[in-house]
Each structure stands twice: as C-alpha cells, then as structure tokens.
Design a protein around this motif. Structure first.
Motif, PDB file in Angstrom:
ATOM      1  N   GLU A 263       0.839  -1.200   0.000  1.00 54.35           N
ATOM      2  CA  GLU A 263       0.000   0.000   0.000  1.00 54.35           C
ATOM      3  C   GLU A 263       0.871   1.246   0.000  1.00 54.35           C
ATOM      4  OE1 GLU A 263      -0.729   0.226   4.865  1.00 54.35           O
ATOM      5  OE2 GLU A 263      -2.386  -0.262   3.525  1.00 54.35           O
ATOM      6  N   THR A 281      -6.565  -4.426  -7.494  1.00 52.33           N
ATOM      7  CA  THR A 281      -5.398  -4.632  -6.632  1.00 52.33           C
ATOM      8  C   THR A 281      -4.384  -3.517  -6.818  1.00 52.33           C
ATOM      9  OG1 THR A 281      -5.676  -7.035  -6.694  1.00 52.33           O
ATOM     10  CG2 THR A 281      -3.502  -6.199  -6.085  1.00 52.33           C
ATOM     11  N   ALA A 284      -5.602  -0.285  -5.167  1.00 52.28           N
ATOM     12  CA  ALA A 284      -5.570  -0.378  -3.707  1.00 52.28           C
ATOM     13  C   ALA A 284      -4.157  -0.158  -3.174  1.00 52.28           C
ATOM     14  CB  ALA A 284      -6.097  -1.733  -3.258  1.00 52.28           C
ATOM     15  N   ALA A 285      -3.144  -0.509  -3.984  1.00 53.31           N
ATOM     16  CA  ALA A 285      -1.752  -0.345  -3.553  1.00 53.31           C
ATOM     17  C   ALA A 285      -1.207   1.048  -3.830  1.00 53.31           C
ATOM     18  CB  ALA A 285      -0.876  -1.375  -4.262  1.00 53.31           C
ATOM     19  N   ARG A 287      -0.803   5.063  -3.982  1.00 47.97           N
ATOM     20  CA  ARG A 287      -1.138   6.263  -3.207  1.00 47.97           C
ATOM     21  C   ARG A 287      -1.855   7.270  -4.095  1.00 47.97           C
ATOM     22  NH1 ARG A 287       1.673  10.598  -4.791  1.00 47.97           N
ATOM     23  NH2 ARG A 287       3.786  10.368  -5.640  1.00 47.97           N
TER      24      ARG A 287
END
Length: 347
Positions: A263, A281, A284-285, A287
């Motif tokens: 993340e 995915t 979600a990781a 920024r």
C-alpha cells in the motif's frame, strides 16, 4: 540483444586491417552491447574467434567505457551476405525464400526466431548460427501460454543449451529461454522504465517475471516490491537482483500479486496482457497521485478506447480520478493487435 534481418549477413572473404578489441568469450554478448551503447561497434565486420579464451570484436574507435583485454589491429571479414543468400546456397527455391524469417533476435548466446510451419527449419537454424558467431543455440518460438507465461520453444540447431545471460543497457538477465518468457521487442520499454523512476520511489511490479522492469528500476534507485507466481521465473528474479547488485532495493515474493500486502506506493507496473483484470489490486496499492503503467494487447480498432476505459472504470469503483499521461505502442502482438501501455496518474 541484437535484432537482425538481412543486414546481419554472414561475412565473405573481403578483409581489411581495422581496429579490433579482444574480450573474454563469456562476455562477448555483453561487450557487443556495451560497445553499441558507446557508439563504437563496427556493424560492417563480423565478430570472430581469436583463440580458446577470447573473441575479436570489431570497433570503429578505441572504447572508453567497455572493459576489454586488448585493442589490436587485425583482419576481420566483412558482412555482405544474409540469411536468404545462405538458404539459396542450400537449394531453397524463391517460393521457400519468400517464407523465410525476415527478422530474429539474439538473446545472450541463443537466437530466437519465428518459423511458423516453414519447411526445413533445421537449415534455417544452421544458417542463423553461421550469421551469429556469438550464438550457439537456435530456438524456434511459438506462443506464451497460461497465467505463468511459459514459452513454447523448440531447439532447431546448435548445442541446445537454452540457459544464458543476456545483457541489455548494462543490466544482466540470467534466464532459461525454454522455461521463462523473454520479449526482445520490449527492450525500449525496459530501458524507459529505468529512466522514468526517481531514486527512493516505492514501486509495485505486479508481474515481475525474471526482473524485466524490476531490475532497471531498482538500478535507478527505486525500492521495488516484485511479485511473480512462476517458480522458475521467481528463481531467476532473485538471482538477477544479486547478479546486478540491487538485492537491497528489491523485495521479491513468489506469489500471486493479489496476495501481496502492498500500500501507499508511488508507482505500479502492470506488465501483463490481461493486467486490467488486476486493476482493483493495483489501485488499492497506489497512493493518491501515484502512477500506474497498464499493459494490454489491444485490437487496433479499439485503440485507445479499451485500455483507457478499463482504467477509468476501475478508478470509478474506487472513487478516484484518472489523468492519462502517455500512451504508447510497444510492438505488434499479432496481426491487427498491438501491445500497448497506458501511463496514468490516479488521484
């Protein structure tokens, strides 16, 4: 790597005293790459064996940055003949010659070539070895199958050793071309990723393979989390990080990228044709304000709507906005289909 078509011909007997460097045989391919980057490699003449330990590599000037054993003047044959000439000498008809490969790639000490259903593939392989003194095996390549991207190849000439070390822009890639994928046509994209990242950036390489993008980014000073599900490719990924002295910048996981806890990264690299299926995915990781590099095999009729719309739809699901920064065709994937990359900043 050397991509050659007819211009990469076999030497004839025309000789002249010209500047040449001697390099150790195991370093021949990497030395040629380095000399090319310096701009002093002489394409007009052939690499030749000097003795049991060294090969002679033609140059136009003394190299400044490439390590060599010696700089000498010696007679090396000049390149004038190509694959078609060699096959014609073997009795190939004009119809057969029209189906002969027009291009191929040298990866380390292995020649990769597409032959389709061509007759007499062994003769094509033998001719390619005659054209490339630095190679000792020729592989006919088919497609790449499955989620682990395993190649379909066949030895058609030479020693049959498919494990090699390929040097590109100063980076060494150890690999087994019968077990893991390597795309010579992605060379510029690999170099570009090394030039794009900044030192200290946090990067998630979701489909790392043997380190295609991980290695140039880590060499540039990025901190790379690299996921690879294929156990053989993962082994080479770990080996290549050490081989290039970037192991402290690479955190490698033999796992599905969806199972790696990442993340807040600055950049996500998605070097897989079906990468869009993993966009949730990736986002979600990433920024806010980070950059995603989405690869896809896209039909020409759907450029650029399909990859961009897939990216925007995924961002919408996460309540995020997308700014497209760049979009590029990397190479042709198949007739009517292009390998493309979309770079985008995601709020």
């Amino acid at each position: 790597m050397t991509d050659r078509g007819e211009e990469g011909g076999r030497p004839d007997n025309t000789e002249g005293s010209d500047l040449t460097v001697l390099v150790e045989k195991p370093r021949a391919e990497s030395a040629v790459e380095s000399l090319r980057e310096e701009g002093v490699y002489d394409d007009a003449r052939s690499v030749a064996e000097h003795d049991e330990e060294a090969v002679a590599v033609p140059v136009t000037d003394e190299p400044a940055g490439t390590e060599v054993l010696a700089v000498i003047e010696t007679d090396l044959p000049r390149r004038t003949r190509g694959l078609r000439d060699l096959l014609r000498e073997r009795g190939w008809t004009d119809e057969e010659l029209d189906r002969a490969p027009a291009s191929w790639a040298v990866v380390g000490r292995v020649v990769l070539v597409d032959i389709g259903d061509m007759s007499r593939p062994e003769e094509v392989g033998e001719a390619l070895l005659a054209l490339h003194d630095e190679a000792d095996t020729v592989l006919a390549r088919g497609g790449v199958s499955g989620r682990t991207r395993e190649p379909d190849v066949e030895v058609i000439a030479g020693e049959g050793d498919t494990e090699t070390v390929h040097t590109e822009h100063g980076i060494r890639y150890a690999l087994d071309l019968a077990a893991v994928m390597f795309a010579p046509g992605n060379k510029a994209e690999r170099a570009r990723m090394g030039e794009t990242v900044r030192e200290g950036e946090r990067v998630f390489d979701m489909f790392a393979g043997i380190g295609y993008f991980t290695l140039p980014m880590a060499r540039a000073g990025a901190e790379v989390t690299a996921a690879e599900v294929n156990p053989t490719a993962f082994r080479y990924l770990a080996e290549n990080a050490v081989l290039n002295g970037v192991e402290d910048h690479v955190s490698a996981f033999r796992a599905d990228c969806r199972d790696v806890a990442v993340e807040g990264v600055d950049r996500v690299v998605m070097g897989y044709y079906d990468a869009w299926e993993y966009l949730d995915t990736a986002l979600a990781a990433l920024r806010p304000g980070g950059v995603v590099h989405l690869h896809e095999a896209t039909p020409e009729a759907e450029l650029w709507d399909r990859p961009v719309s897939r990216l925007r739809e995924a961002a919408d699901r996460h309540g995020r906005g997308v700014e497209v920064l760049d979009r590029r065709v990397v190479k042709s994937h198949s007739p009517g289909v292009e390998h493309v990359v979309v770079d985008a900043r995601v709020d």
